[in-house]
Design a protein around this motif. Sequence first.
Motif, PDB file in Angstrom:
ATOM      1  N   GLU A 149      30.288  31.064  90.514  1.00 11.77           N
ATOM      2  CA  GLU A 149      30.249  29.904  91.399  1.00 11.77           C
ATOM      3  C   GLU A 149      29.640  28.700  90.689  1.00 11.77           C
ATOM      4  O   GLU A 149      30.141  27.575  90.794  1.00 11.77           O
ATOM      5  N   VAL A 150      28.564  28.941  89.938  1.00  9.16           N
ATOM      6  CA  VAL A 150      27.915  27.860  89.189  1.00  9.16           C
ATOM      7  C   VAL A 150      28.859  27.316  88.121  1.00  9.16           C
ATOM      8  O   VAL A 150      29.061  26.099  87.991  1.00  9.16           O
ATOM      9  N   LEU A 151      29.477  28.234  87.361  1.00 10.22           N
ATOM     10  CA  LEU A 151      30.375  27.806  86.288  1.00 10.22           C
ATOM     11  C   LEU A 151      31.651  27.169  86.824  1.00 10.22           C
ATOM     12  O   LEU A 151      32.271  26.345  86.143  1.00 10.22           O
ATOM     13  N   PHE A 152      32.048  27.531  88.021  1.00 12.51           N
ATOM     14  CA  PHE A 152      33.220  26.900  88.644  1.00 12.51           C
ATOM     15  C   PHE A 152      33.005  25.391  88.752  1.00 12.51           C
ATOM     16  O   PHE A 152      33.858  24.592  88.336  1.00 12.51           O
ATOM     17  N   TYR A 153      31.864  24.984  89.293  1.00 10.52           N
ATOM     18  CA  TYR A 153      31.599  23.551  89.463  1.00 10.52           C
ATOM     19  C   TYR A 153      31.330  22.863  88.121  1.00 10.52           C
ATOM     20  O   TYR A 153      31.741  21.713  87.916  1.00 10.52           O
ATOM     21  N   ILE A 154      30.673  23.575  87.207  1.00  9.85           N
ATOM     22  CA  ILE A 154      30.453  23.001  85.873  1.00  9.85           C
ATOM     23  C   ILE A 154      31.790  22.775  85.179  1.00  9.85           C
ATOM     24  O   ILE A 154      32.002  21.746  84.513  1.00  9.85           O
ATOM     25  N   SER A 155      32.720  23.729  85.324  1.00  8.14           N
ATOM     26  CA  SER A 155      34.025  23.585  84.673  1.00  8.14           C
ATOM     27  C   SER A 155      34.796  22.397  85.238  1.00  8.14           C
ATOM     28  O   SER A 155      35.487  21.685  84.495  1.00  8.14           O
ATOM     29  N   PHE A 190      30.732  21.169  78.768  1.00 10.07           N
ATOM     30  CA  PHE A 190      29.955  20.023  79.238  1.00 10.07           C
ATOM     31  C   PHE A 190      28.830  20.515  80.161  1.00 10.07           C
ATOM     32  O   PHE A 190      29.066  21.370  81.021  1.00 10.07           O
ATOM     33  N   PRO A 191      27.582  20.028  80.020  1.00  7.67           N
ATOM     34  CA  PRO A 191      27.121  18.927  79.158  1.00  7.67           C
ATOM     35  C   PRO A 191      26.539  19.380  77.817  1.00  7.67           C
ATOM     36  O   PRO A 191      25.794  18.627  77.178  1.00  7.67           O
ATOM     37  N   LEU A 192      26.859  20.609  77.385  1.00  5.66           N
ATOM     38  CA  LEU A 192      26.329  21.132  76.122  1.00  5.66           C
ATOM     39  C   LEU A 192      27.340  20.934  74.994  1.00  5.66           C
ATOM     40  O   LEU A 192      27.487  21.768  74.116  1.00  5.66           O
ATOM     41  N   HIS A 193      27.996  19.800  75.011  1.00  3.05           N
ATOM     42  CA  HIS A 193      29.161  19.552  74.154  1.00  3.05           C
ATOM     43  C   HIS A 193      28.883  18.608  72.990  1.00  3.05           C
ATOM     44  O   HIS A 193      29.791  18.318  72.210  1.00  3.05           O
ATOM     45  N   THR A 194      27.664  18.115  72.860  1.00  9.28           N
ATOM     46  CA  THR A 194      27.428  16.939  72.009  1.00  9.28           C
ATOM     47  C   THR A 194      27.731  17.165  70.528  1.00  9.28           C
ATOM     48  O   THR A 194      27.933  16.197  69.794  1.00  9.28           O
ATOM     49  N   TRP A 195      27.758  18.415  70.087  1.00  9.20           N
ATOM     50  CA  TRP A 195      28.068  18.679  68.678  1.00  9.20           C
ATOM     51  C   TRP A 195      29.557  18.513  68.372  1.00  9.20           C
ATOM     52  O   TRP A 195      29.943  18.235  67.229  1.00  9.20           O
ATOM     53  N   LEU A 196      30.423  18.694  69.391  1.00 13.62           N
ATOM     54  CA  LEU A 196      31.863  18.822  69.139  1.00 13.62           C
ATOM     55  C   LEU A 196      32.551  17.545  68.665  1.00 13.62           C
ATOM     56  O   LEU A 196      33.316  17.589  67.692  1.00 13.62           O
ATOM     57  N   PRO A 197      32.336  16.379  69.304  1.00  8.57           N
ATOM     58  CA  PRO A 197      33.096  15.188  68.877  1.00  8.57           C
ATOM     59  C   PRO A 197      32.921  14.856  67.396  1.00  8.57           C
ATOM     60  O   PRO A 197      33.907  14.590  66.686  1.00  8.57           O
ATOM     61  N   GLY A 198      31.694  14.888  66.921  1.00 11.52           N
ATOM     62  CA  GLY A 198      31.459  14.580  65.508  1.00 11.52           C
ATOM     63  C   GLY A 198      32.043  15.628  64.589  1.00 11.52           C
ATOM     64  O   GLY A 198      32.620  15.309  63.538  1.00 11.52           O
ATOM     65  N   ALA A 199      31.918  16.911  64.981  1.00 19.28           N
ATOM     66  CA  ALA A 199      32.424  17.996  64.138  1.00 19.28           C
ATOM     67  C   ALA A 199      33.934  17.914  63.966  1.00 19.28           C
ATOM     68  O   ALA A 199      34.460  18.093  62.860  1.00 19.28           O
ATOM     69  N   TYR A 200      34.664  17.630  65.028  1.00 19.39           N
ATOM     70  CA  TYR A 200      36.119  17.553  64.946  1.00 19.39           C
ATOM     71  C   TYR A 200      36.592  16.263  64.282  1.00 19.39           C
ATOM     72  O   TYR A 200      37.636  16.244  63.632  1.00 19.39           O
ATOM     73  N   GLY A 253      37.074  23.268  79.774  1.00 23.09           N
ATOM     74  CA  GLY A 253      36.812  23.364  81.209  1.00 23.09           C
ATOM     75  C   GLY A 253      37.926  24.098  81.942  1.00 23.09           C
ATOM     76  O   GLY A 253      37.668  24.902  82.849  1.00 23.09           O
ATOM     77  N   TYR A 254      39.180  23.857  81.556  1.00 26.96           N
ATOM     78  CA  TYR A 254      40.313  24.548  82.182  1.00 26.96           C
ATOM     79  C   TYR A 254      40.215  26.071  81.996  1.00 26.96           C
ATOM     80  O   TYR A 254      40.443  26.842  82.940  1.00 26.96           O
ATOM     81  N   ILE A 255      39.908  26.502  80.773  1.00 24.13           N
ATOM     82  CA  ILE A 255      39.842  27.938  80.486  1.00 24.13           C
ATOM     83  C   ILE A 255      38.710  28.590  81.280  1.00 24.13           C
ATOM     84  O   ILE A 255      38.875  29.661  81.874  1.00 24.13           O
ATOM     85  N   LYS A 264      40.166  27.579  96.660  1.00 26.14           N
ATOM     86  CA  LYS A 264      39.365  26.513  96.051  1.00 26.14           C
ATOM     87  C   LYS A 264      40.258  25.301  95.777  1.00 26.14           C
ATOM     88  O   LYS A 264      40.678  25.037  94.648  1.00 26.14           O
ATOM     89  N   TRP A 265      40.525  24.559  96.848  1.00 23.49           N
ATOM     90  CA  TRP A 265      41.420  23.407  96.761  1.00 23.49           C
ATOM     91  C   TRP A 265      40.822  22.266  95.949  1.00 23.49           C
ATOM     92  O   TRP A 265      41.558  21.429  95.427  1.00 23.49           O
ATOM     93  N   LEU A 266      39.496  22.255  95.841  1.00 32.85           N
ATOM     94  CA  LEU A 266      38.859  21.223  95.008  1.00 32.85           C
ATOM     95  C   LEU A 266      39.341  21.342  93.565  1.00 32.85           C
ATOM     96  O   LEU A 266      39.555  20.334  92.880  1.00 32.85           O
ATOM     97  N   GLY A 267      39.539  22.578  93.109  1.00 36.23           N
ATOM     98  CA  GLY A 267      40.049  22.798  91.758  1.00 36.23           C
ATOM     99  C   GLY A 267      41.435  22.227  91.564  1.00 36.23           C
ATOM    100  O   GLY A 267      41.752  21.652  90.517  1.00 36.23           O
TER     101      GLY A 267
END
Length: 495
Positions: free
Chosen positions: A284-290, A230-240, A320-322, A415-418
């Motif tokens: 750090e960037v990918l942490f918040y994106i995940s 996310f947010p580069l996920h738009t292809w996945l819902p239709g494909a699956y 996101g978990y991975i 990282k308690w937010l996680g």
Amino acid sequence: MNLEMNLPALVVVFPFFSAMLMVAIGVFYKKIVQTMFQVTALITAYFSILLLIKVYESGPIRYFFGNWVPPVGIEYYVDYTNVLFITIIAVLLFVMSIYFPNSVKKEIPESKQYIFYSVTMLFASGLLGITITGDLFNIYVFTEISSITAYALIAIGGTKRSYRASFNYLILGTIGATFIVLGIGYLYMATGTLNLLDMQQRLVPMYNSKIVIVGSVFIIVGLSMKMALFPLHTWLPGAYTHSPSTISAFMSATSTKVMAYLLIRFFYTILTPNFVAKTLPLTEVLFYISLIAILAGSFLALGQKDLKMMFAYSSIGQIGYIVFGTTLINKYGLIGSMYHFLSHAVVKGGLFLVAGIIFYFTTCTKIENLNGLFKRMPFTSFAFLIFALSMVGIPITSGFISKWYLVLGAINSGKWLGVIVILISSLLTAIYFWRIVDRIFFINSDDKVNRVKEPLSMLIPTYTLVAITLYFGIFPVKLIRYTEIAANFLMETIK
């Protein structure tokens, strides 16, 4: 030919050339291709298990094609991490190959079935190639093999929605591939090599190079598109949702997870955590994106009216978990990521197999039509319940173990937010799966209920995945020990 010595090549080359042979034979003897597919899947799984045992007993393997030593030649590199992923892909391919025939006959025109089996095997060989190769450009080549075959497999159902989903994936997948190949070009420009291990050594004194930084960012963006982060996920819902049930199951279990594996490989083998966590704070960037991806996938799944669409949006959160575990840069986070790869591959693949059985009898996967399903399909319904519990992270399922280690990794990193996000996401997952469980088990259908005979060839693979989910939830020790070895091996690059 020494079988044991050539296992790294055989696990990719055998299914690749078998796919070519299926096309040639299928032109004249279409009915044989199904059996060829299942036998090839069985042998490939056997090769992968032998490879796993060999690496576990003897350590990482470096396989040089034609005895040309890198950086001149092409290398297949097998260590504790990727051999686990190779085995998961190959074993899932075999398990699902038993399920394929009934579903394929229902959803694929007879004239296209031999092509379907061939392209599916080619898709699997592409995923295996991505995972095992030690050459950066070969990663791109195998990524394109798996992507191009995926576009065809999504569209092979022949509906307008499947064509649209395939085209959408084609456009976004091509953009992602462009980012990846540009990034590879920049790193090659800086180092003069494409071999992963050689590149790692040459990059150490270049961490502040703008060429390296730009190339690294390009590859991360490309991988994020390919794994549907996310947010580069738009292809996945239709494909699956709009691809044939068998492809929904196998793609959801493997495709995006392999791209997530590449992220792990990129962070820990090519760039090393010293670069991605300190020089360029990608983690750090990918942490918040995940974290955003975990919550977004859960919220988007809440509002879906179609079972497959709900599973698809749920997958966005699971990716996101991975990624989350990967960004923690500690042993527990990596164990959690690798365990979640296995757990989600098995569980999400199983959920789509369940959706395929439902579609087989009803030609529909709308949630509103699931009332009283337990009385019509009790075995399918029970399998769904186990997979749902694992998705939530209930104890005695593999989903609980992976989330537990992700939480430990977050606590270890401070990282308690996680931790909070994982708990919220698990609650949301319980909510959107409960509404399905409620319909299946506790709401009676308005129509007369007739028990259907669920095919054993579809139930056996589904319950094999149920058994794996429960086994690695109840007896996780051996796999935890193995993933700990793999995590420690990756963490050796931190100084």
